[in-house]
Design a protein around this motif. Structure first.
Motif, PDB file in Angstrom:
ATOM      1  N   SER A 120     -10.488 -24.916 -77.765  1.00 24.15           N
ATOM      2  CA  SER A 120     -10.009 -24.147 -76.610  1.00 24.15           C
ATOM      3  C   SER A 120      -9.874 -25.044 -75.375  1.00 24.15           C
ATOM      4  O   SER A 120      -8.968 -24.854 -74.555  1.00 24.15           O
ATOM      5  N   GLY A 121     -10.754 -26.037 -75.240  1.00 18.67           N
ATOM      6  CA  GLY A 121     -10.667 -26.988 -74.126  1.00 18.67           C
ATOM      7  C   GLY A 121      -9.448 -27.877 -74.225  1.00 18.67           C
ATOM      8  O   GLY A 121      -8.850 -28.260 -73.208  1.00 18.67           O
ATOM      9  N   ASP A 122      -9.058 -28.199 -75.456  1.00 15.77           N
ATOM     10  CA  ASP A 122      -7.848 -29.001 -75.676  1.00 15.77           C
ATOM     11  C   ASP A 122      -6.604 -28.250 -75.200  1.00 15.77           C
ATOM     12  O   ASP A 122      -5.714 -28.821 -74.576  1.00 15.77           O
ATOM     13  N   ILE A 123      -6.563 -26.945 -75.461  1.00 16.57           N
ATOM     14  CA  ILE A 123      -5.421 -26.115 -75.019  1.00 16.57           C
ATOM     15  C   ILE A 123      -5.382 -26.067 -73.491  1.00 16.57           C
ATOM     16  O   ILE A 123      -4.336 -26.290 -72.872  1.00 16.57           O
ATOM     17  N   LEU A 124      -6.536 -25.789 -72.866  1.00 12.81           N
ATOM     18  CA  LEU A 124      -6.610 -25.751 -71.402  1.00 12.81           C
ATOM     19  C   LEU A 124      -6.249 -27.106 -70.805  1.00 12.81           C
ATOM     20  O   LEU A 124      -5.522 -27.189 -69.805  1.00 12.81           O
ATOM     21  N   GLY A 125      -6.748 -28.167 -71.425  1.00 12.28           N
ATOM     22  CA  GLY A 125      -6.491 -29.517 -70.926  1.00 12.28           C
ATOM     23  C   GLY A 125      -5.020 -29.881 -70.984  1.00 12.28           C
ATOM     24  O   GLY A 125      -4.474 -30.471 -70.043  1.00 12.28           O
TER      25      GLY A 125
END
Length: 393
Positions: free
Chosen positions: A14-19
């Motif tokens: 999920s952090g990869d998507i936000l990033g």
């Protein structure tokens, strides 16, 4: 050409998507500047961030750990990784460092970085309002600003005099406000009359091991009561699909489960109801306007510690946003076949018109063009710190 060096650390899928969304928004801002500005991204990245040019210093998967005890087991390795990452970032001298979620890893990293005079931002508030509220003191030391996805989080930081912007949730921006079920059923080859249960046991290996069997035991019972029930299980990647597939083949081959990879949103939207791990997926399922039951289970010792620290009446984001129980939560020993079946069967058989309207109302409240707001806040902070440096230089 002016260069801006941006350290960015994502802890899981999920952090990869936000990033990735944040990187795109920052790149858009760079193009709008009077002086041509080149952005260089380096840190810990997943595939989406790497595709946009972020250099990763080690595999993001190493940070995807769930549960207090599970983190403690990996702690020596994680601390070694963090120490090396801190040193590499200090040597690189970025203009700002952004930690995305993964607070157990990132807050300590941000503290060490900020102590070297490098501005820091934490994107996605830790659940500090829910448990271990004393962490606010370390967050204030570690971060110049917190970017919160949800409105009730900003109030907590305001109460503690910590700079915080409520930016909204990127997922709410991506998803249309209207129900997407018919469209996604067509995509998955399902008819409008099919009865469909989505089963999402989580993206972490530890979640799958603890949740998949209770979920599929309940699915088996539901299939006996609703004989035509179709069961869809999306896996986040091929490794997780292999783990899930082995368990299904050995213990649940009678269910006729459809296992797929990297299409969780399609499954959420196409389903009549979803049985899922408590976490970000509950928010995504709410945005798809699909009724759900959330389960949560960790190791026994983790739960004994965690349950004593919790300061909120709810675990799932839809309930926290609604400030009432709109999604059934089955935690630890309550996650039984009988409880799951009792909670989810009506969702499979009866229209949930009122619940879907509630989901739509909440969706509207957090749809705020989050990546752009986050990028604006970060750009302003860089600008402010650079002007400060010139004035005090």
């Amino acid at each position: 050409m002016k260069e801006l060096k941006i350290g960015i650390i994502a802890g899981e899928h999920s952090g990869d998507i936000l990033g990735a969304d944040l990187m795109s928004a920052l790149s858009d801002l760079a193009k709008q500047q009077n002086e041509p500005t080149k952005l260089i991204f380096k840190g810990v990245a997943g595939p989406k961030m790497m595709a946009l040019g972020c250099e990763t210093m080690f595999d993001m998967e190493e940070l995807a750990v769930m549960g207090i005890v599970e983190i403690l087991k990996r702690l020596p390795r994680l601390l070694k990784k963090r120490k090396q990452l801190v040193q590499d970032l200090i040597d690189w001298q970025p203009d700002i460092v952004i930690g995305i979620d993964a607070p157990e890893f990132n807050i300590g990293l941000e503290l060490a970085i900020k102590q070297q005079g490098i501005p820091t931002v934490h994107y996605v508030s830790p659940s500090v309002w829910a448990w271990r509220q004393s962490r606010i003191h370390k967050i204030k030391q570690a971060c110049d600003k917190v970017l919160a996805l949800l409105p009730f989080e900003k109030q907590f930081y305001d109460d503690h005099n910590m700079p915080c912007d409520f930016v909204g949730h990127t997922m709410a921006d991506q998803v249309p406000l209207d129900d997407q079920q018919a469209e996604y059923r067509q995509e998955l080859g399902l008819s409008l009359t099919d009865k469909v249960l989505g089963v999402l046991p989580g993206s972490r290996g530890s979640e799958i091991k603890l949740l998949l069997r209770p979920f599929l035991d309940a699915a088996r019972e539901l299939q006996q009561q609703i004989p035509d029930l179709k069961i869809l299980v999306p896996a986040v990647n091929e490794n997780r699909a292999a783990l899930i597939g082995n368990i299904i083949d050995e213990e649940y081959s009678d269910l006729g489960v459809t296992l797929s990879i990297a299409n969780a949103r399609a499954v959420m939207a196409a389903s009549d109801a979803v049985l899922l791990a408590s976490g970000t997926a509950t928010l995504e399922t709410m945005l798809m306007k699909t009724p759900m039951v959330a389960g949560y289970k960790v190791g026994w010792l983790s739960y004994q510690i965690f349950s004593r620290m919790i300061k909120t009446p709810y675990f799932t984001l839809p309930n926290l946003l609604a400030q009432k129980m709109i999604v059934p939560e089955l935690i630890q020993q309550d996650l039984t076949t009988d409880n799951i079946v009792k909670a989810i069967k009506p969702m499979l058989l009866e229209p949930q018109v009122e619940l879907k309207q509630t989901f739509t109302d909440i969706h509207s409240s957090i749809k705020r063009d989050a990546s752009k707001r986050a990028a604006d806040a970060i750009w302003q902070l860089i600008d402010h710190k650079q002007k400060d440096a010139v004035n005090h230089g």
